[in-house]
Scaffold this active site. Structure first.
Site, PDB file in Angstrom:
ATOM      1  CG  ASP A  76      -2.348  -0.367   0.894  1.00  0.00           C
ATOM      2  OD1 ASP A  76      -2.762  -0.147  -0.253  1.00  0.00           O
ATOM      3  OD2 ASP A  76      -3.043  -0.880   1.774  1.00  0.00           O
ATOM      4  N   GLY A  81     -13.212   5.153   4.485  1.00  0.00           N
ATOM      5  CA  GLY A  81     -13.794   3.917   4.984  1.00  0.00           C
ATOM      6  C   GLY A  81     -13.466   3.803   6.457  1.00  0.00           C
ATOM      7  CG  ASN A  82     -12.944   0.729  10.251  1.00  0.00           C
ATOM      8  OD1 ASN A  82     -13.544   1.437  11.049  1.00  0.00           O
ATOM      9  ND2 ASN A  82     -12.118  -0.230  10.640  1.00  0.00           N
ATOM     10  CG  MET A 142     -20.620   7.497   8.114  1.00  0.00           C
ATOM     11  SD  MET A 142     -20.494   8.903   9.266  1.00  0.00           S
ATOM     12  CE  MET A 142     -18.730   9.262   9.168  1.00  0.00           C
ATOM     13  N   GLY A 148     -15.808   2.706   1.528  1.00  0.00           N
ATOM     14  CA  GLY A 148     -17.176   2.437   1.977  1.00  0.00           C
ATOM     15  C   GLY A 148     -17.985   3.679   2.274  1.00  0.00           C
ATOM     16  CB  ILE A 149     -17.438   6.629   4.460  1.00  0.00           C
ATOM     17  CG1 ILE A 149     -17.490   5.779   5.734  1.00  0.00           C
ATOM     18  CG2 ILE A 149     -18.105   7.981   4.703  1.00  0.00           C
ATOM     19  CD1 ILE A 149     -16.677   6.339   6.886  1.00  0.00           C
ATOM     20  N   GLY A 150     -17.036   6.911   1.369  1.00  0.00           N
ATOM     21  CA  GLY A 150     -16.970   7.770   0.197  1.00  0.00           C
ATOM     22  C   GLY A 150     -17.919   7.361  -0.904  1.00  0.00           C
ATOM     23  CD  GLU A 168      -8.084  -1.338  -1.102  1.00  0.00           C
ATOM     24  OE1 GLU A 168      -7.280  -0.727  -0.373  1.00  0.00           O
ATOM     25  OE2 GLU A 168      -9.148  -1.822  -0.692  1.00  0.00           O
TER      26      GLU A 168
END
Length: 404
Positions: free
Chosen positions: A157, A217-218, A291, A335-337, A386
Site C-alpha cells: 500500500d 472507509g474504516n 458511519m 465504503g463511506i466515500g 484493490e
C-alpha cells in the site's frame, strides 16, 4: 489454459479473497482480468464462516462452523478456501497468490516475490502498522502452507506514494531519522492506483490533471495526484496519521502522547491500544466506529463525531489543493466515500472557491459524477478495486520474471 490468480487481504479475524482469470478483450487485442469469485472468510466469536459470491454478485457458496478448531484462523481458513477453489473451479490454473501488505518500508516500492528475507524485513515493520502488518504476514504464511507450489507475491500500500518529493516525505526531525526510515510513507496506495487507472478510462483529461482522491472507509486517507502520480498524502509514518478513522485518532499533537506517558503514566501498549483501537469515530461518539450507525443515531456525540470527520476532510482537501496549485477533479471512494451522500454533501458544501458545484440529485443517487455541468471541478464517486490491482500486479511481476 488461462492463468488465474488468487488475491488475499488478511485482517485479524477475516480474509478477503478473490479469484481472477486472465483473458483477452472481445477485440482480442489486449489482456483483461475477470473476477470469477469474491469471498470473505471470517471468525465471529467461535463461529468460522466462508461466503463467496460470483463476479456478478450472486452468492455461490457459504459454510459455517461452530465447533472448536485448534488450528490458527488464517491457516485453517486458507486450507478451506483452497478446498473450495478446487471443488468449484477444478480447471483453474492458479499461478500465484497476490497479497495486500500495508507497509513496505523504505525497501519496497514495487511488488515482490515473497522470500524468507522479505518476510524477515516485513516483521520489522509490524510496529508501524500494528492493525495490519501482523495479519498480512499471517496470511502469507498460511498461503505458503496451504499452497506450497504457488508463488506468493506481496503488493504494498505504500508503494504508490514513493513518487513524493522530499518535502512531502520528511519530518522536521534531525536528518538521521529520515535516513533511518522515519518518513511519511502514505497508505491506501493500491486503492489510489486503481482510481487513477479507472479515471484514465472514464475521464482521461482529468486523470492527466490535478486530482484529490478521498478514500473514506474504516481506514481513511486522502491523496494529491498529478499526472497519475502521488504528490502528497494525508497519512504519514504510520496508518494512524491524517484523517480520523473508525477507531484511529488521525492527526494528533505529539504532545498529547507525552502527556499520556508522563502525567497519566500510560504504557506504550496502552497508548497504542488507545490511539489505534479506541479513538476516531468510536472514541468521539462513544457509540460506534460505523458511519452508518452514527448517521442513524440521534445523540449529540454521534453528530459531533461526524462533524469532526467532515471538518478534517475539508481541511485536508484545501491543503492538498494548495499543494497541487489548483484542482481539476475530486474522487470519493471507500465504503463511506462511495455510499454516504450526507458526508459527501457536507464535505463539498461551500467549496465553490475551488470550483465545485454539487448536483444534489446525482449525489443522492450515488451517481458516478456528482458535480453539476457548471462545476469547474469535476467530482466523481468511483468504487475502488484493490483486489483487481493486486491481481494485475501479481501477473505483471510473473511476466517480468519470465521475460528476464
Amino acid at each position: 489454459m488461462s492463468r488465474c490468480v488468487i488475491t488475499l487481504n488478511a485482517g485479524s479475524s477475516s480474509i478477503k479473497f478473490a479469484l481472477f482469470r486472465e483473458g483477452l478483450t472481445q477485440e482480442g487485442s489486449a489482456k483483461e482480468l475477470t473476477p470469477m469469485a469474491i469471498g470473505l472468510a471470517e471468525m465471529v466469536g467461535e463461529e468460522r464462516r466462508i461466503t463467496v459470491h460470483d463476479g456478478a454478485g450472486a452468492k455461490i457458496y457459504e459454510v459455517k462452523r461452530t465447533e472448536h478448531v485448534d488450528a490458527p484462523f488464517h491457516a485453517e481458513a486458507l486450507r478451506r478456501i483452497l478446498a473450495w477453489r478446487q471443488s468449484a473451479f477444478p480447471d483453474a490454473e492458479v499461478v500465484a497468490a497476490g497479497h495486500r501488505v500495508v507497509h513496505g518500508g523504505v525497501h519496497y516500492s514495487a511488488p515482490v516475490i515473497v522470500t524468507d528475507e522479505v518476510l524477515k524485513y516485513l516483521h520489522t515493520l509490524i510496529p508501524l502498522a500494528p492493525l495490519h502488518e501482523p495479519y498480512n504476514i499471517a496470511g502469507i504464511l498460511g498461503a505458503r502452507e496451504a499452497w506450497p507450489h504457488v508463488e506468493q507475491v506481496a503488493c504494498f500500500d505504500t508503494a504508490f506514494h514513493r513518487t513524493h518529493p522530499f518535502v512531502n516525505d520528511v519530518f522536521a526531525l534531525p536528518r538521521r531519522f529520515y535516513d533511518e526510515g522515519v518518513r511519511r510513507y502514505g497508505f491506501h496506495g493500491l486503492s489510489y492506483e486503481y482510481i487513477v487507472r479507472r479515471l484514465r478510462e472514464i475521464a482521461p483529461l482529468h486523470a492527466a490533471g490535478r486530482v484529490v482522491v478521498a478514500h473514506l472507509g474504516n481506514g481513511a486517507s486522502m491523496c494529491a495526484i498529478r499526472d497519475g502520480l502521488s504528490v502528497a498524502s494525508s497519512m504519514g509514518f504510520t496508518a494512524l496519521d491524517g484523517l480520523p478513522m473508525g477507531t484511529r485518532c488521525g492527526q494528533l499533537d505529539p504532545g498529547v502522547v507525552l502527556y499520556l506517558m508522563q502525567e497519566k503514566k500510560m504504557s506504550a501498549a496502552e497508548i497504542t491500544d488507545l490511539l489505534y483501537r479506541e479513538s476516531g469515530l468510536k472514541g468521539l461518539s462513544g457509540l460506534s466506529h460505523d458511519m452508518r450507525e452514527l448517521e442513524a443515531a440521534d445523540t449529540l456525540e454521534a453528530q459531533q463525531a461526524i462533524e469532526y470527520f467532515v471538518f478534517r476532510i475539508r481541511r485536508e482537501l484545501g491543503g492538498l489543493a494548495a499543494v497541487l496549485k489548483g484542482i481539476d477533479a475530486i474522487v470519493f471512494c471507500g465504503g463511506i466515500g462511495e455510499n454516504s451522500r450526507h458526508v459527501r454533501e457536507r464535505v463539498l458544501e461551500g467549496m465553490e472557491w475551488i470550483g465545485v458545484e454539487l448536483d444534489r440529485s446525482a449525489n443522492s443517487a450515488n451517481a458516478e459524477v456528482i458535480s453539476s455541468e457548471r462545476s469547474r471541478t469535476r467530482v466523481f464517486v468511483i468504487p475502488t478495486d484493490e483486489e483487481g490491482m493486486i491481481a494485475r500486479h501479481t501477473l505483471a511481476l510473473l511476466d517480468q520474471m519470465a521475460a528476464a
